[in-house]
Design a protein around this motif. Structure first.
Motif, mmCIF file in Angstrom:
data_model
loop_
_atom_site.group_PDB
_atom_site.id
_atom_site.type_symbol
_atom_site.label_atom_id
_atom_site.label_comp_id
_atom_site.label_asym_id
_atom_site.label_seq_id
_atom_site.Cartn_x
_atom_site.Cartn_y
_atom_site.Cartn_z
ATOM 1 N N VAL A 10 -10.653 60.072 0.434
ATOM 2 C CA VAL A 10 -9.264 59.711 0.675
ATOM 3 C C VAL A 10 -8.418 60.668 -0.159
ATOM 4 N N ALA A 11 -7.354 61.208 0.416
ATOM 5 C CA ALA A 11 -6.461 62.126 -0.302
ATOM 6 C C ALA A 11 -5.195 61.376 -0.707
ATOM 7 N N ILE A 12 -4.805 61.551 -1.965
ATOM 8 C CA ILE A 12 -3.620 60.884 -2.507
ATOM 9 C C ILE A 12 -2.741 61.941 -3.163
ATOM 10 N N ILE A 13 -1.446 61.916 -2.870
ATOM 11 C CA ILE A 13 -0.486 62.810 -3.525
ATOM 12 C C ILE A 13 0.260 61.995 -4.570
ATOM 13 N N ALA A 14 0.220 62.455 -5.810
ATOM 14 C CA ALA A 14 0.840 61.744 -6.922
ATOM 15 C C ALA A 14 2.213 62.325 -7.232
ATOM 16 N N SER A 15 3.144 61.453 -7.607
ATOM 17 C CA SER A 15 4.459 61.948 -8.032
ATOM 18 C C SER A 15 4.397 62.445 -9.476
ATOM 19 N N ASN A 16 3.502 61.868 -10.277
ATOM 20 C CA ASN A 16 3.294 62.288 -11.659
ATOM 21 C C ASN A 16 1.795 62.464 -11.829
ATOM 22 N N TYR A 17 1.349 63.719 -11.734
ATOM 23 C CA TYR A 17 -0.080 64.028 -11.720
ATOM 24 C C TYR A 17 -0.806 63.486 -12.953
ATOM 25 N N ASP A 47 -10.807 66.315 -7.851
ATOM 26 C CA ASP A 47 -11.828 65.634 -7.049
ATOM 27 C C ASP A 47 -12.492 64.574 -7.912
ATOM 28 N N LEU A 48 -12.524 63.334 -7.400
ATOM 29 C CA LEU A 48 -13.029 62.191 -8.150
ATOM 30 C C LEU A 48 -14.179 61.517 -7.420
ATOM 31 N N ALA A 49 -15.085 60.932 -8.209
ATOM 32 C CA ALA A 49 -16.264 60.277 -7.642
ATOM 33 C C ALA A 49 -16.477 58.911 -8.259
ATOM 34 N N ILE A 50 -17.165 58.070 -7.497
ATOM 35 C CA ILE A 50 -17.728 56.820 -8.001
ATOM 36 C C ILE A 50 -19.233 57.039 -7.955
ATOM 37 N N GLU A 52 -22.383 58.811 -7.544
ATOM 38 C CA GLU A 52 -22.738 60.051 -6.844
ATOM 39 C C GLU A 52 -21.818 60.334 -5.653
ATOM 40 N N ASN A 53 -20.898 59.423 -5.362
ATOM 41 C CA ASN A 53 -20.098 59.533 -4.144
ATOM 42 C C ASN A 53 -18.703 60.081 -4.394
ATOM 43 N N TYR A 54 -18.434 61.228 -3.790
ATOM 44 C CA TYR A 54 -17.109 61.849 -3.805
ATOM 45 C C TYR A 54 -16.177 60.941 -3.007
ATOM 46 N N VAL A 55 -15.060 60.478 -3.612
ATOM 47 C CA VAL A 55 -14.233 59.500 -2.922
ATOM 48 C C VAL A 55 -12.749 59.839 -2.814
ATOM 49 N N ILE A 56 -12.181 60.509 -3.829
ATOM 50 C CA ILE A 56 -10.733 60.735 -3.823
ATOM 51 C C ILE A 56 -10.397 62.172 -4.178
ATOM 52 N N GLU A 57 -9.457 62.750 -3.424
ATOM 53 C CA GLU A 57 -8.793 63.994 -3.801
ATOM 54 C C GLU A 57 -7.410 63.592 -4.289
ATOM 55 N N LEU A 58 -7.109 63.870 -5.544
ATOM 56 C CA LEU A 58 -5.796 63.569 -6.103
ATOM 57 C C LEU A 58 -5.016 64.870 -6.193
ATOM 58 N N PHE A 59 -3.865 64.920 -5.531
ATOM 59 C CA PHE A 59 -3.047 66.127 -5.489
ATOM 60 C C PHE A 59 -1.732 65.930 -6.223
ATOM 61 N N SER A 73 4.470 49.073 5.855
ATOM 62 C CA SER A 73 4.979 50.227 6.586
ATOM 63 C C SER A 73 3.835 50.856 7.372
ATOM 64 N N CYS A 74 4.167 51.653 8.335
ATOM 65 C CA CYS A 74 3.173 52.306 9.177
ATOM 66 C C CYS A 74 2.395 53.323 8.343
ATOM 67 N N GLY A 75 1.120 53.455 8.602
ATOM 68 C CA GLY A 75 0.290 54.415 7.877
ATOM 69 C C GLY A 75 -0.777 53.702 7.075
ATOM 70 N N LEU A 76 -1.384 54.416 6.150
ATOM 71 C CA LEU A 76 -2.430 53.849 5.308
ATOM 72 C C LEU A 76 -1.891 52.618 4.583
ATOM 73 N N ARG A 77 -2.523 51.502 4.739
ATOM 74 C CA ARG A 77 -2.026 50.256 4.158
ATOM 75 C C ARG A 77 -2.436 50.108 2.697
ATOM 76 N N HIS A 78 -3.726 50.330 2.403
ATOM 77 C CA HIS A 78 -4.190 50.242 1.025
ATOM 78 C C HIS A 78 -5.549 50.912 0.894
ATOM 79 N N LEU A 79 -5.974 51.073 -0.348
ATOM 80 C CA LEU A 79 -7.278 51.623 -0.693
ATOM 81 C C LEU A 79 -8.069 50.486 -1.325
ATOM 82 N N ALA A 80 -9.284 50.220 -0.839
ATOM 83 C CA ALA A 80 -10.082 49.112 -1.347
ATOM 84 C C ALA A 80 -11.343 49.625 -2.026
ATOM 85 N N PHE A 81 -11.631 49.053 -3.205
ATOM 86 C CA PHE A 81 -12.855 49.354 -3.939
ATOM 87 C C PHE A 81 -13.715 48.099 -3.969
#
Length: 129
Positions: A10-17, A47-50, A52-59, A73-81
């Motif tokens: 999952v790719a996430i864009i952060a406002s404050n990296y 690039d982040l992992a849980i 052995e599993n690559y799970v998130i790209e944080l930009f 709102s329309c689009g990705l609703r949430h991220l579940a762990f």
């Protein structure tokens, strides 16, 4: 027919990296695979992992627009762990200063779940295994 094996990431864009990097690595405990600064884009990619599993790209990108989240709102609703024990996961991150909703029960599966938000108010769910 198309054969999809699994969700890759999952790719996430952060406002404050730095704030989001701290949240995902220090609060949630995801492991850093690699961190790259891309000068041409003035952007970090983490690039982040849980396990052995690559799970998130944080930009990070300069001045990303805000993402509407609530009301729905329309689009990705949430991220579940998935977690083994929702109550334990809830208390662990609450101890780190994160506000977490009350635990609820999924009416279809009978499993426990709860929600909280990342630094950009992206809804995140803990769902019991």
């Amino acid at each position: 027919m198309l054969k999809i094996n699994k969700v890759h990431h999952v790719a996430i864009i952060a406002s404050n990296y730095e704030k989001s990097k701290h949240f995902y690595t220090q609060i949630l405990g995801l492991q850093v695979i690699r961190e790259v600064y891309r000068e041409a884009r003035d952007s970090y990619k983490l690039d982040l992992a849980i396990g052995e599993n690559y799970v998130i790209e944080l930009f990070s990108f300069p001045n990303p627009p805000a993402r509407p989240s609530r009301p729905e709102s329309c689009g990705l609703r949430h991220l579940a762990f998935e977690v083994e024990d929702v109550a334990k996961a809830k208390s662990t991150i609450e101890a780190k200063g994160i506000e977490v909703e009350a635990i609820r029960i999924d009416e279809f599966t009978g499993k426990k779940f709860t929600f909280f938000a990342d630094p950009d108010d992206l809804p995140i769910e803990f769902y019991e295994q």
